[in-house]
Design an enzyme around this catalytic site. Structure first.
Site, PDB file in Angstrom:
ATOM      1  N   ASN A 383     -19.942  26.321 129.996  1.00 38.22           N
ATOM      2  CA  ASN A 383     -19.875  27.607 129.320  1.00 38.22           C
ATOM      3  C   ASN A 383     -20.719  27.607 128.045  1.00 38.22           C
ATOM      4  O   ASN A 383     -21.834  28.118 128.023  1.00 38.22           O
ATOM      5  CB  ASN A 383     -18.415  27.952 129.015  1.00 38.22           C
ATOM      6  CG  ASN A 383     -18.236  29.413 128.674  1.00 38.22           C
ATOM      7  OD1 ASN A 383     -19.173  30.093 128.285  1.00 38.22           O
ATOM      8  ND2 ASN A 383     -17.022  29.908 128.814  1.00 38.22           N
ATOM      9  N   ASP A 384     -20.198  26.989 126.998  1.00 35.99           N
ATOM     10  CA  ASP A 384     -20.911  27.062 125.728  1.00 35.99           C
ATOM     11  C   ASP A 384     -22.286  26.392 125.779  1.00 35.99           C
ATOM     12  O   ASP A 384     -23.192  26.813 125.074  1.00 35.99           O
ATOM     13  CB  ASP A 384     -20.061  26.425 124.624  1.00 35.99           C
ATOM     14  CG  ASP A 384     -18.800  27.238 124.384  1.00 35.99           C
ATOM     15  OD1 ASP A 384     -18.886  28.472 124.418  1.00 35.99           O
ATOM     16  OD2 ASP A 384     -17.734  26.636 124.174  1.00 35.99           O
ATOM     17  N   VAL A 385     -22.448  25.365 126.628  1.00 34.81           N
ATOM     18  CA  VAL A 385     -23.729  24.655 126.655  1.00 34.81           C
ATOM     19  C   VAL A 385     -24.822  25.466 127.342  1.00 34.81           C
ATOM     20  O   VAL A 385     -25.978  25.056 127.372  1.00 34.81           O
ATOM     21  CB  VAL A 385     -23.618  23.264 127.323  1.00 34.81           C
ATOM     22  CG1 VAL A 385     -22.691  22.372 126.522  1.00 34.81           C
ATOM     23  CG2 VAL A 385     -23.162  23.366 128.762  1.00 34.81           C
TER      24      VAL A 385
END
Lengths: 456, 93
Positions: A383-385
């Site tokens: 997700n965040d990466v």
């Protein structure tokens, strides 16, 4: 005898140095690990030559610990690796705490030591660092194994409590160094254990790679401090090597998140969020059948795994789909972000377990260089990466963090369990883009579904 | 003097540790961590030295528990690292 023992300690230290160095490169890593194990064996065996030891208890201790360690190491699933490493690390920290305490129990006034004040200081330091390592690792273990919520836990007055604990530690520590009073030692033990818990509970799951490598470094420092307590050079050297090289890994992790260590440890992440740009558009779902048609025509496919792949244990299904795509004529690669997952290198371990060929694993920079030529990027529980906000939205808390630019691929499939935000609570604008299609459901089932389409 | 020597050794070891690894491929991050974690179990040497029956009960028991914990750390740490590296090897060739 003393001479032979110390000479062997030097040899053991050299083996540790070579071992760590060789662990840093792929061809020599396994040999390096074995070399350092030989060093450890040597250090332990020559220590047994010391006079006055109580052998029956030592043998029992070695057998119990050795058997437990062996069983644990054999049984663990690769998906359970982060929590196991955390647990082992905690044990090492507690052992250093106990060694410091035992020395005090043996000689209350450190009268046998030339350096009473220094030894008292070393005892406190070993107990403090060892205690923080122990409970900190234990909390990390609970969070990683899902026995405790993985999200950041904050409560009002948290920083004030930490400050009070810290100041009390300094005061009581000073009292102990001057008076060698037993009660002061016990207070320090309790406070050190409390500090480990307080320090790690406010840290969220996505920051775990930093925390684990930092605690790893801490366990080395604790061992080194224990070495100063008993004036033992091999403890000092080996502990210090681990402490220092662990810091290097911690720094690598921090850089991969574009944050400082202080920010990870003390700045509860996400609290500042809210100013980031609102995400527009809607998430468009796609069935596995339609996804199959697109994949079948794709010439180049990149998998981007994240923690979700570990949770769903989807690595084998992913690898199977990868092989099928390959025999279908597509070029298949796996893009690995340094902080994907819950420990440094987490995704590499899982994909290696599933037998993904080494050449297909790409580091972030290599994949970003060619991402525009990729037909399909498949995001599996990451997700965040892959959140473009890191590159585009200056108000976002993750702005500036290097990401895998999956959004630049021609088509993006995002496998996701539901519509919720990632661990940090951030919306991911990638999921709302025109070239993104969501495939909802368990990652493993989705993968197996796609594999079935290919075979059918 | 002995203390100064030990501090000397400590400082040199710290610099060596910083220099020892520079660019580690991300594939090796986990083994490097768990392998060096096993080394930090060196504290088991300290635990063994604490197990002396002549020095009173408490110190011995503390040493005994420390020895069990440190041995788990060492044995488990090395084995698990070796297991991981074996997986990497298999597909490397």
């Amino acid at each position: 005898m003393e001479f032979i023992i110390n000479l062997s300690y030097i040899v053991a230290s050299v083996l540790f140095i070579l071992g760590i160095k060789m662990l840093g490169s792929a061809d020599t890593a396994r040999k390096g690990n074995r070399l350092s194990a030989v060093g450890m064996l040597l250090a332990v065996v020559v220590t047994l030559l010391e006079s006055g030891l109580d052998y029956p208890w030592i043998v029992v201790g070695l057998l119990l610990g050795g058997a437990a360690g062996m069983v644990w190491a054999k049984r663990v699933q690769m998906t359970g690796m982060p929590e196991l490493v955390a647990l082992f690390n905690g044990f090492g920290g507690l052992a250093s705490l106990l060694v410091g305490w035992a020395e005090y129990a043996r000689e209350k006034d450190f009268a046998g030591s030339e350096y009473q004040t220094f030894t008292a200081f070393a005892v406190i330091f070993a107990i403090l660092v060892g205690g923080i390592t122990f409970t900190g690792s234990l909390v990390a273990y609970l969070k990683l194994s899902g026995k405790m919520s993985g999200s950041a836990m904050t409560f009002p007055g948290q920083k004030a409590i930490n400050a009070v604990v810290f100041v009390t530690l300094v005061v009581v520590g000073t009292i102990f160094i001057v008076t060698h009073a037993g009660w002061a030692l016990y207070v320090i033990i309790v406070l050190a254990l409390a500090l480990g818990v307080l320090g790690v509970i406010p840290i969220g799951g996505g920051d775990m790679p930093v925390v684990i490598s930092f605690l790893n470094s801490f366990s080395g420092i604790a061992a080194s401090a224990a070495g100063f307590v008993i004036f033992n050079n091999v403890l000092i050297v080996a502990g210090c090597l681990v402490g220092a090289s662990g810091i290097i890994l911690t720094v690598i992790m921090c850089k991969a998140m574009n944050r400082t260590l202080g920010n990870v440890l003390f700045g509860s992440f996400g609290a500042a969020a809210g100013k980031s740009a609102a995400v527009e558009g809607e998430m468009k779902a796609i069935s596995t059948q339609d996804a199959f048609f697109i994949l079948e025509a794709a010439q180049s496919v990149v998998f981007v795994p994240g923690y979700g792949m570990a949770v769903a244990q989807a690595q084998h299904a992913v690898k199977e789909l990868g092989s099928l795509l390959e025999s279908n004529g597509a070029e298949v690669r796996y893009a690995i972000h340094p902080v994907a997952g819950r420990m440094p290198g987490h995704m590499n371990v899982l994909l290696a377990e599933a037998d993904v060929p080494y050449e297909q694993l790409c580091e972030m920079d290599d994949i970003n260089a060619i991402i525009e030529t990729v037909d399909v990027a498949i995001i599996i529980g990451a997700n965040d990466v892959v959140n473009p906000a890191a590159a585009e939205d200056e108000g976002s808390p993750i702005y500036g963090m290097p990401i895998i630019n999956a959004y630049k691929a021609r088509t993006v499939f995002a496998l996701k369990r539901g519509k919720g935000a990632g661990f940090s609570g951030l919306e991911n604008s990638l999921f709302f883009r025109d070239n993104t299609r969501m495939i909802y459901g368990d990652a493993k089932e989705t993968m197996t579904g796609l594999v079935a389409q290919f075979k059918g | 003097m002995e203390l100064i020597l030990l501090i000397f050794v400590f400082v040199l070891a710290a610099f060596l540790g910083f220099e020892l690894i520079q660019k580690v491929p991300s594939q090796l991050h986990t083994p490097l961590m768990s392998g060096s974690n096993a080394i930090s179990g060196i504290t088991m040497v300290g635990a063994i030295l604490a197990i002396r029956s002549t020095d009173g009960e408490l110190g011995m028991w503390l040493g005994f528990v420390a020895l069990i914990l440190a041995t788990i750390n060492v044995v488990g740490g090395y084995l698990v690292t070796d297991r991981m590296l074996a997986m990497f090897k298999k597909k490397g060739k």
